[in-house]
Structure formats: structure tokens, C-alpha cells
Design a protein around this motif. Structure first.
Motif, mmCIF file in Angstrom:
data_model
loop_
_atom_site.group_PDB
_atom_site.id
_atom_site.type_symbol
_atom_site.label_atom_id
_atom_site.label_comp_id
_atom_site.label_asym_id
_atom_site.label_seq_id
_atom_site.Cartn_x
_atom_site.Cartn_y
_atom_site.Cartn_z
ATOM 1 N N GLY A 242 0.793 -1.226 0.000
ATOM 2 C CA GLY A 242 0.000 0.000 0.000
ATOM 3 C C GLY A 242 0.819 1.266 0.000
ATOM 4 O O GLY A 242 0.276 2.368 -0.138
ATOM 5 N N ALA A 243 2.136 1.126 0.145
ATOM 6 C CA ALA A 243 2.992 2.306 0.254
ATOM 7 C C ALA A 243 3.000 3.137 -1.023
ATOM 8 O O ALA A 243 3.110 4.362 -0.974
ATOM 9 C CB ALA A 243 4.413 1.880 0.615
ATOM 10 N N GLU A 244 2.869 2.465 -2.154
ATOM 11 C CA GLU A 244 2.886 3.170 -3.438
ATOM 12 C C GLU A 244 1.811 4.249 -3.476
ATOM 13 O O GLU A 244 2.037 5.378 -3.921
ATOM 14 C CB GLU A 244 2.658 2.161 -4.569
ATOM 15 C CG GLU A 244 3.076 2.656 -5.929
ATOM 16 C CD GLU A 244 4.525 2.319 -6.253
ATOM 17 O OE1 GLU A 244 5.245 3.262 -6.618
ATOM 18 O OE2 GLU A 244 4.920 1.156 -6.149
ATOM 19 N N ILE A 245 0.614 3.909 -2.994
ATOM 20 C CA ILE A 245 -0.499 4.859 -2.996
ATOM 21 C C ILE A 245 -0.329 5.888 -1.880
ATOM 22 O O ILE A 245 -0.543 7.081 -2.079
ATOM 23 C CB ILE A 245 -1.836 4.104 -2.836
ATOM 24 C CG1 ILE A 245 -2.053 3.177 -4.032
ATOM 25 C CG2 ILE A 245 -2.995 5.081 -2.699
ATOM 26 C CD1 ILE A 245 -3.250 2.274 -3.906
ATOM 27 N N GLU A 246 0.085 5.425 -0.708
ATOM 28 C CA GLU A 246 0.211 6.333 0.433
ATOM 29 C C GLU A 246 1.304 7.383 0.219
ATOM 30 O O GLU A 246 1.220 8.491 0.743
ATOM 31 C CB GLU A 246 0.490 5.534 1.703
ATOM 32 C CG GLU A 246 -0.673 4.641 2.124
ATOM 33 C CD GLU A 246 -0.385 3.903 3.419
ATOM 34 O OE1 GLU A 246 -0.036 4.564 4.404
ATOM 35 O OE2 GLU A 246 -0.496 2.668 3.431
ATOM 36 N N LEU A 247 2.332 7.041 -0.550
ATOM 37 C CA LEU A 247 3.429 7.980 -0.773
ATOM 38 C C LEU A 247 3.024 9.159 -1.655
ATOM 39 O O LEU A 247 3.679 10.204 -1.628
ATOM 40 C CB LEU A 247 4.615 7.258 -1.420
ATOM 41 C CG LEU A 247 5.523 6.449 -0.491
ATOM 42 C CD1 LEU A 247 6.501 5.609 -1.302
ATOM 43 C CD2 LEU A 247 6.276 7.362 0.467
ATOM 44 N N VAL A 248 1.956 8.995 -2.416
ATOM 45 C CA VAL A 248 1.550 10.038 -3.359
ATOM 46 C C VAL A 248 1.330 11.373 -2.663
ATOM 47 O O VAL A 248 1.701 12.430 -3.175
ATOM 48 C CB VAL A 248 0.283 9.602 -4.127
ATOM 49 C CG1 VAL A 248 -0.277 10.752 -4.944
ATOM 50 C CG2 VAL A 248 0.594 8.417 -5.025
ATOM 51 N N SER A 249 0.755 11.352 -1.476
ATOM 52 C CA SER A 249 0.413 12.590 -0.777
ATOM 53 C C SER A 249 1.450 13.006 0.268
ATOM 54 O O SER A 249 1.236 13.964 1.005
ATOM 55 C CB SER A 249 -0.951 12.437 -0.097
ATOM 56 O OG SER A 249 -0.924 11.364 0.825
ATOM 57 N N VAL A 250 2.576 12.279 0.334
ATOM 58 C CA VAL A 250 3.596 12.566 1.346
ATOM 59 C C VAL A 250 4.574 13.613 0.830
ATOM 60 O O VAL A 250 4.944 13.608 -0.348
ATOM 61 C CB VAL A 250 4.344 11.270 1.726
ATOM 62 C CG1 VAL A 250 5.518 11.573 2.650
ATOM 63 C CG2 VAL A 250 3.393 10.290 2.393
ATOM 64 N N VAL A 251 4.998 14.511 1.708
ATOM 65 C CA VAL A 251 5.974 15.535 1.342
ATOM 66 C C VAL A 251 7.313 14.881 1.022
ATOM 67 O O VAL A 251 7.744 13.963 1.705
ATOM 68 C CB VAL A 251 6.139 16.554 2.494
ATOM 69 C CG1 VAL A 251 7.234 17.565 2.163
ATOM 70 C CG2 VAL A 251 4.825 17.252 2.776
ATOM 71 N N ALA A 252 7.965 15.373 -0.025
ATOM 72 C CA ALA A 252 9.263 14.839 -0.462
ATOM 73 C C ALA A 252 9.188 13.328 -0.643
ATOM 74 O O ALA A 252 10.058 12.586 -0.190
ATOM 75 C CB ALA A 252 10.360 15.208 0.535
ATOM 76 N N ARG A 253 8.167 12.889 -1.343
ATOM 77 C CA ARG A 253 7.879 11.460 -1.442
ATOM 78 C C ARG A 253 8.980 10.676 -2.156
ATOM 79 O O ARG A 253 9.181 9.486 -1.877
ATOM 80 C CB ARG A 253 6.565 11.265 -2.189
ATOM 81 C CG ARG A 253 6.559 11.827 -3.605
ATOM 82 C CD ARG A 253 5.186 11.863 -4.203
ATOM 83 N NE ARG A 253 5.223 12.388 -5.574
ATOM 84 C CZ ARG A 253 4.156 12.651 -6.299
ATOM 85 N NH1 ARG A 253 2.958 12.458 -5.776
ATOM 86 N NH2 ARG A 253 4.262 13.101 -7.526
ATOM 87 N N GLU A 254 9.718 11.320 -3.061
ATOM 88 C CA GLU A 254 10.741 10.595 -3.820
ATOM 89 C C GLU A 254 12.015 10.363 -3.019
ATOM 90 O O GLU A 254 12.820 9.500 -3.384
ATOM 91 C CB GLU A 254 11.107 11.364 -5.104
ATOM 92 C CG GLU A 254 9.952 11.584 -6.062
ATOM 93 C CD GLU A 254 9.259 12.918 -5.812
ATOM 94 O OE1 GLU A 254 9.619 13.585 -4.805
ATOM 95 O OE2 GLU A 254 8.362 13.288 -6.600
ATOM 96 N N SER A 255 12.215 11.121 -1.954
ATOM 97 C CA SER A 255 13.497 11.053 -1.243
ATOM 98 C C SER A 255 13.379 10.453 0.161
ATOM 99 O O SER A 255 14.285 10.604 0.974
ATOM 100 C CB SER A 255 14.112 12.453 -1.148
ATOM 101 O OG SER A 255 13.219 13.337 -0.481
ATOM 102 N N ARG A 256 12.280 9.782 0.455
ATOM 103 C CA ARG A 256 12.094 9.212 1.796
ATOM 104 C C ARG A 256 13.144 8.144 2.122
ATOM 105 O O ARG A 256 13.699 8.108 3.215
ATOM 106 C CB ARG A 256 10.697 8.614 1.925
ATOM 107 C CG ARG A 256 9.551 9.553 1.563
ATOM 108 C CD ARG A 256 9.293 10.588 2.621
ATOM 109 N NE ARG A 256 8.579 10.030 3.769
ATOM 110 C CZ ARG A 256 8.085 10.760 4.754
ATOM 111 N NH1 ARG A 256 8.244 12.080 4.749
ATOM 112 N NH2 ARG A 256 7.452 10.200 5.763
#
Length: 349
Positions: A182-196
Motif C-alpha cells: 500500500g505504500a505506493e499509494i500512500e506515498l503520493v500525498s507525502v511531502v518529499a515522497r521521492e526522497s524518503r
């Protein structure tokens, strides 16, 4: 040839007319004895009389994994003369290919074990929701186990979820559980999602010689996180007809990440896997890949080997499961080549 300047049209394509089948040997025809039993060049291997799992030994039926690891080193490097040098800087390597079944996880696990057995401190980050790398290293990854999902979504420090791999002191693994799906979907709205993931690895208090990131067979946000966290990309390429078809999009995505998110990213290594010497097809694919990628392609080639496929069912890498097998000696040679190349180029910045 540098991949950094490649365009989609430059990537080698499967030949329009197809690849010819061998005329000398039909598929399934046994090889001549010399070809079938030929050792991997440059790798000292002792007689397999008491090495293979097919041969009953005098030890216990199931010796501890630490004994298996010691046995693997004694068989793969009996003289102790071969040294896998440690890089000057940590090397963060993303193992990626959006095509499934090309050997990403198998390559990640076996290179990590080979390097760890020879003195390198290695961390494996399992970024595939299937959790196959965790299985191959015998690391618990059932529901409820702290995993890489907690690092990506909840900012849990990587050190709190990394587990030491049993029997191999220098090897650690960050497992993946089903939560990662489910992380793929949850990351969409996270700040700086590409660099977590990059932040999680950078903030780890201990510095590893190698960090291998096992990517899922897709080009989504999880893979983008891996590409942003890495300095190097290792692409396993299967020696079969479809192997080259998906490279266009992978190279395009790597170039996009380099341009917008991670300017230091480089396709440093290509590894040919599942090589079947009985077919002219495998040789033709190998030549196409070597002609295009040049020195980036490792000299070591991973053959089709049943021991490589069997090892994960015992929670082991082929390095400890059957160190006398062709699969183990080939991965040993690939790990040595990877280590030496890294030192010669000054390691990753």
C-alpha cells in the motif's frame, strides 16, 4: 558506451528476424563433458566430491548457518588469497529492472552474501512487497514485523527495523512485509515522497560498505525512491529474447531521475543472468548487450542453475546452500569483479 547520454532509440532491440536456434545441439541435448563441467575462470574451486548437496556429508544433517558460511568461504576461496576490497565510500546500489523474473532478488541476495563473507559491511533493503529478498536471507517478514514501510511512511529510523542475518555477522537486512503493497499509494500525498528512502539511509548511524536496494518489478514510486537513494544502478538482464524490450523505459526513467532528482545517479553495472550455453539465443543476446553497454557489463555471467532456484526454499543464498555449484562460483566471481571495479573507480561519492 555511456548510458547517461543514451536515447530510447539507442537501446538494443530484439532482432526483428528473431534469434536462431542452435544447429549443433537441440534444446535439452546434454553438453559435452568439458563444457558442462568447466570451472568459472579465475575462481579457485575445490573438488565438489564433498561439496554438493547431492552428496551426503559426514557433518550433521542441518549444520548451523554460521558453519555453512564458514564452509562457503573455505570452498569458494580455499587459499584465502582472493580479497574483496572495501570501497573508500559507501556504495548504494539499486538493483532494478521493471521486467519480472530476471534475477533481481537472486542477484541482490547472492552479491550481498558474497561481499559480507569477505569482510564487507553490507545492508540489503528489501523494497519489493513480495519480500523475496527477506525470504532468501531468512529474515522474518510476516505481518507485524517492523519493516521498510515504517521507514517510508512513519519516519521510523532504519536502524530500528534492520535485522542481522543469521550466520553472517557483516550482513543486515531491512525486510519488506505485505504492508509495503500500500505504500505506493500512500506515498503520493507525502511531502518529499521521492526522497524518503534516501533520507532513511543517510540518517543511519552506522556506515556500510554496500547498500543493496532490491526493487519491485515496476517503475512506480518505490523504484523512484530507490533511484533517488542510490548512486549506482545494477541492471540484471536475462539472456532471452524479451530481455531487451523493457530497457527503453527503464533507461528513460533513470535519465529523468538523474535530470530532476539525483544528478549523481549512474548505470554502473550490467549483469547477464540465466545464461544457457546450449542455445545460440543466449550468445546473441549477450553480444548485443556487450556491444551496447561495453565495459559496464560484468565479465562474469550467471548461468541457469537449479541450485540457485533451490536455495531460497531453505532460507539461504546459493553461496551457503551449495558453494560448489556453478551458480555460487559465478556470483562469487561477479561480487569480486564488482568490488574491484568500485575500488578502481574510487568508490561512490
Amino acid at each position: 558506451m555511456s548510458v547517461g547520454g543514451s536515447h530510447a532509440g539507442d537501446v538494443p532491440q530484439p532482432r526483428a528476424g528473431g534469434y536462431e536456434l542452435p544447429q549443433t545441439y537441440g534444446y535439452g541435448t546434454p553438453l559435452p563433458a568439458q563444457a558442462a563441467g568447466a570451472p568459472v575462470p579465475g575462481v579457485p574451486v575445490q573438488s565438489t566430491e564433498h561439496v554438493s548437496r547431492e552428496t551426503p556429508g559426514t557433518d550433521e544433517d542441518d549444520p548451523p548457518l554460521a558453519m555453512e558460511a564458514l564452509r562457503a568461504v573455505q570452498i569458494l576461496n580455499p587459499s584465502g588469497e582472493i580479497i574483496m576490497p572495501r570501497p573508500d565510500h559507501p556504495r548504494v546500489i539499486c538493483v532494478a529492472n521493471q521486467k519480472g523474473g530476471v534475477g533481481k532478488t537472486t542477484t541482490t541476495v547472492n552479491l550481498a552474501v558474497a561481499l559480507a563473507l569477505h569482510g564487507n559491511r553490507v545492508l540489503v533493503v528489501d523494497l519489493d512487497p513480495q519480500g523475496n529478498a527477506s525470504t532468501g536471507l531468512n529474515v522474518p517478514h510476516h505481518a507485524g514485523v517492523p519493516d521498510v514501510y515504517d521507514c517510508l511512511i512513519d519516519n521510523v529510523p532504519l536502524a530500528e527495523v534492520a535485522q542481522q542475518v543469521e550466520g553472517i555477522p557483516n550482513l543486515y537486512c531491512v525486510p519488506a512485509t505485505i504492508d509495503l503493497a500500500g505504500a505506493e499509494i500512500e506515498l503520493v500525498s507525502v511531502v518529499a515522497r521521492e526522497s524518503r528512502l534516501n533520507r532513511a539511509i543517510t540518517n543511519h548511524p552506522e556506515k556500510f560498505d554496500y547498500v543493496f536496494i532490491d526493487c519491485p518489478p515496476s517503475l512506480g514510486l518505490l523504484t523512484v525512491n530507490a533511484l533517488c537513494a542510490a548512486q549506482e544502478v545494477l541492471i540484471p538482464i536475462q539472456c532471452e529474447y524479451y530481455a531487451l524490450e523493457g530497457l527503453n523505459q527503464l533507461i528513460n526513467n533513470i535519465n529523468l531521475v538523474r535530470q530532476h532528482l539525483n544528478p549523481t545517479l549512474d548505470v554502473s553495472t550490467i549483469l547477464l543472468t540465466m545464461y544457457d550455453r546450449r542455445t545460440r539465443l543466449a550468445d546473441a543476446v549477450e553480444q548485443d548487450v556487450r556491444n551496447h553497454f561495453g565495459a559496464k557489463v560484468l565479465n562474469a555471467v550467471i548461468p541457469r542453475n537449479v541450485r540457485v532456484s533451490e536455495a531460497p526454499s531453505y532460507g539461504q543464498s546459493v553461496m551457503t546452500y551449495d558453494p560448489g555449484s556453478r551458480g555460487a562460483t559465478s556470483y562469487f566471481e561477479a561480487a569480486l569483479e564488482l568490488a574491484v571495479r568500485g575500488v578502481n573507480t574510487g568508490g561512490a561519492a
